[in-house]
Every structure is written in C-alpha cells, then in structure tokens.
Design a protein around this motif. Structure first.
Motif, PDB file in Angstrom:
ATOM      1  N   VAL A 145      -7.666   4.737  -2.169  1.00 35.45           N
ATOM      2  CA  VAL A 145      -7.148   3.383  -2.378  1.00 35.45           C
ATOM      3  C   VAL A 145      -8.012   2.436  -1.556  1.00 35.45           C
ATOM      4  N   LEU A 169       0.834  -1.200   0.000  1.00 32.76           N
ATOM      5  CA  LEU A 169       0.000   0.000   0.000  1.00 32.76           C
ATOM      6  C   LEU A 169       0.871   1.253   0.000  1.00 32.76           C
ATOM      7  N   PHE A 215      -7.023  -2.276  -4.419  1.00 36.14           N
ATOM      8  CA  PHE A 215      -5.824  -2.913  -3.861  1.00 36.14           C
ATOM      9  C   PHE A 215      -6.153  -4.350  -3.513  1.00 36.14           C
ATOM     10  N   HIS A 264       1.980   1.962  -3.376  1.00 30.23           N
ATOM     11  CA  HIS A 264       0.926   2.029  -4.389  1.00 30.23           C
ATOM     12  C   HIS A 264       0.875   3.379  -5.087  1.00 30.23           C
ATOM     13  N   GLY A 308      -9.214  -1.262  -0.301  1.00 24.03           N
ATOM     14  CA  GLY A 308      -8.744  -2.633  -0.131  1.00 24.03           C
ATOM     15  C   GLY A 308      -9.627  -3.469   0.765  1.00 24.03           C
ATOM     16  N   TYR A 320      -6.321   5.625   2.411  1.00 27.99           N
ATOM     17  CA  TYR A 320      -6.296   4.174   2.380  1.00 27.99           C
ATOM     18  C   TYR A 320      -7.502   3.659   3.155  1.00 27.99           C
TER      19      TYR A 320
END
Length: 326
Positions: free
Chosen positions: A239, A135, A266, A138, A241, A217
């Motif tokens: 992002v 991450l 992700f 990323h 995930g 994130y």
C-alpha cells in the motif's frame, strides 16, 4: 495577525513571519483563534516546489488547526463562541492558511473537541489520524502480518495501534534508529527494524519464517519502496501513500506480477465525505481522549520557529506530530 508565508521556493529559510489582516467570519462562518497548527512533510515539498502541484505565491502553508471559536458570522449561533474545535482545512476547500493566529471556516465544517483532548493532540489526528484510520481500513487485517514504514512518524505511530485494533496478528515497525524503534515497540509493534541497516528486508523474512509481510504500508517512498518488495510475501499487498516519491520501474512491477503481489495506491482526500469526516474524527478524538489511542508529539514550535520545524521534519529527527503554537 501574524502568519508564516513563503514568497519564493527554497529551503526552510524562505519561511518568514508577516502581518496579515485577520479574516472576518462571513455569513455561516466562524473565526477560530488557532492554538495549534499541524506541520506536514508534504508542506516541505510544497516549499521546495517538489510536490505534485505548484502552489501560487506568496503562500501561507497549513491545512489543519485546532483552537477556540473567537467570533461568528451572520446566521451562526452565538453560543458557539468559545467552543473548542478542530478545523480540517485540507478537507473543506481551504488548503492553505493554517500557519497563522486565526483562520475562518464554515461553521458546519468544524468538529468539537472532547474536554480531555489537547489542541496539539487534536491536530495530530487530522491529516495523520485520518490517514492512519483509512489505511487500517484499506485491506482486511485480521490474522495477517503487517509492516509499517516510518513507524514512529505522525501516520505510522497511529497506524501501529489501529492495525492491532483491526486484528493484525503481527505488527512489524520499520524506522530509523533505536530511539524511534523503542517508540514503535511502545505503541504495540512486535518487532522493530532499522531501515538504515543494509539488507533490513532480510530480517523481515527471518522473523516471518521466510513468508514475508502480508501487507506493507509505505509512506516513505524512494529506495525504501524497493526494499519493501524484498519483505513482501507472495500474494501480498504493498500500500503506497508517498505521493511524489514513487520510483518503482517496469522491472519491479513485473516482478510483483510474477509473485501475484498487488500495489494499492493511497490518497486520503478522495476517501473523505462531509458526513464521514465528522464521524471519523469523532471516533479518533474519543479514542485518544479515553487513552485507547496514544498520540505522539514530535515537537512544539512558535510561529517564528517554523523554519526549524521544517528542518526537524526534513532531517527525520522528529517522532510523532510536529506542531506550531501561535
């Protein structure tokens, strides 16, 4: 050997201790005596049949372990006996079986541990450590404002210092409750915000002078994702995930387009290669052993307490990594 399995889908109570044959190491394999097995949130989803794939039953969960090599198969150097290793089962084609006293794995897939690294800390650096490391790679972080959700959890608690090491100018932690926020600030966050407070995204805007976070994130999903959009800067990156918990609709996605914002998915497994896996884990292990990366332990449970370990994860009581100790 003892193992934890579930034969039907449901709550934590479906986890049961069973006796299974100890797997013999085949040619090219080693048998590892498990000293710590990681517990992951996605395993609670598998147990309830809420994950992206439906597992075959009965299932012994567990995709990451650390321990000592107890026996070697044909063609494997006998000198490996007793060596301390980590086994990233999720990345080597063995996506089940870690909640047990023993696992067998290809000898070339296990990763040696530094003497100064505990089995529990090593396990925390497998799924969560690799996720945090990738991450942080990323998107370019130098000079940017970064926001981390679930910042006191297994991934978040490692991503905070890794983002700082990658050059983030400001790191904002979002977590639930003062205790978790204290943990996050201790790991290098400049600001801690409780996501349980309504309008928490407005605090991000105030803290950034109305600019918002450049990179967010989100490993939580659901309603938290929608709130993240209110904290995201124009031209910023979200992002995502949290597999299986994506709830953004057409209206939210269109709003992102109008703000020139981007959504990046992700998923860890496609990013891993055999060579890169060993290199990345060696880097994480070295950082942790040297004290440059702090591993947060979120609770140690015996195999027969696996149900309680799952409850701790599902209730979000834990901070850091939850492990089983066979």
């Amino acid at each position: 050997m003892k193992a934890v399995q579930f034969s039907r889908f449901g709550g934590p109570e479906v986890l049961e201790i069973v006796e299974r044959p100890t797997p013999p190491p085949g040619p090219g394999e080693v048998l590892v005596r498990v000293r710590a097995a990681g517990v992951n949130y996605f395993e609670t989803l598998l147990r309830r049949d809420l994950y992206a794939v439906t597992p075959e039953l009965p299932m012994v969960p567990g995709v990451e372990v650390a321990g000592e090599i107890e026996a070697v198969g044909e063609g494997v150097d006998a000198a490996l006996h007793g060596v301390r290793v980590a086994v990233p089962m999720f990345a080597i084609g063995r996506p089940t079986g870690g909640y047990a006293e023993y696992v067998a794995a290809d000898a070339g897939s296990v990763v040696p541990l530094p003497d100064d690294l505990s089995f529990e800390d090593a396990v925390a650096l497998l799924v969560q450590g690799l996720s945090a490391l990738h991450l942080a790679r990323h998107s370019p972080l130098r000079g940017r404002t970064v926001l981390v959700t679930a910042a006191a959890g297994g991934v978040g608690s490692l991503l905070l210092p890794l983002a700082r090491r990658a050059g983030a100018e400001r790191v904002i932690a979002v977590a639930g409750g003062p205790e978790k926020l204290d943990v996050a600030r201790g790991l290098g966050a400049d600001l801690g915000i409780d996501y349980r407070e309504s309008g928490w995204a407005a605090r991000v805007q105030v803290a950034t002078g109305g600019l918002g976070a450049d990179i967010i994130y989100d490993t939580v999903g659901g309603a938290v994702t929608k709130a993240c959009l209110d904290a995201l800067a124009p031209g910023g990156e979200l992002v995502f995930g949290a597999l299986g918990r994506f709830e953004l609709g057409a209206a939210e996605l269109e709003g992102m387009i109008l703000q020139n914002q981007s959504l990046k998915g992700f998923a860890l497994l496609p990013l891993l290669t055999p060579e890169g896996l060993r290199t990345d884990l060696a880097e994480l292990f070295a950082l942790a052993a040297a004290g440059a990366l702090t591993v947060r332990q979120g609770g140690r449970y015996r195999l027969d307490q696996a149900a309680e370990a799952h409850r701790a994860l599902e209730s979000r009581r834990s901070t850091g990594k939850v492990v089983l100790i066979p």
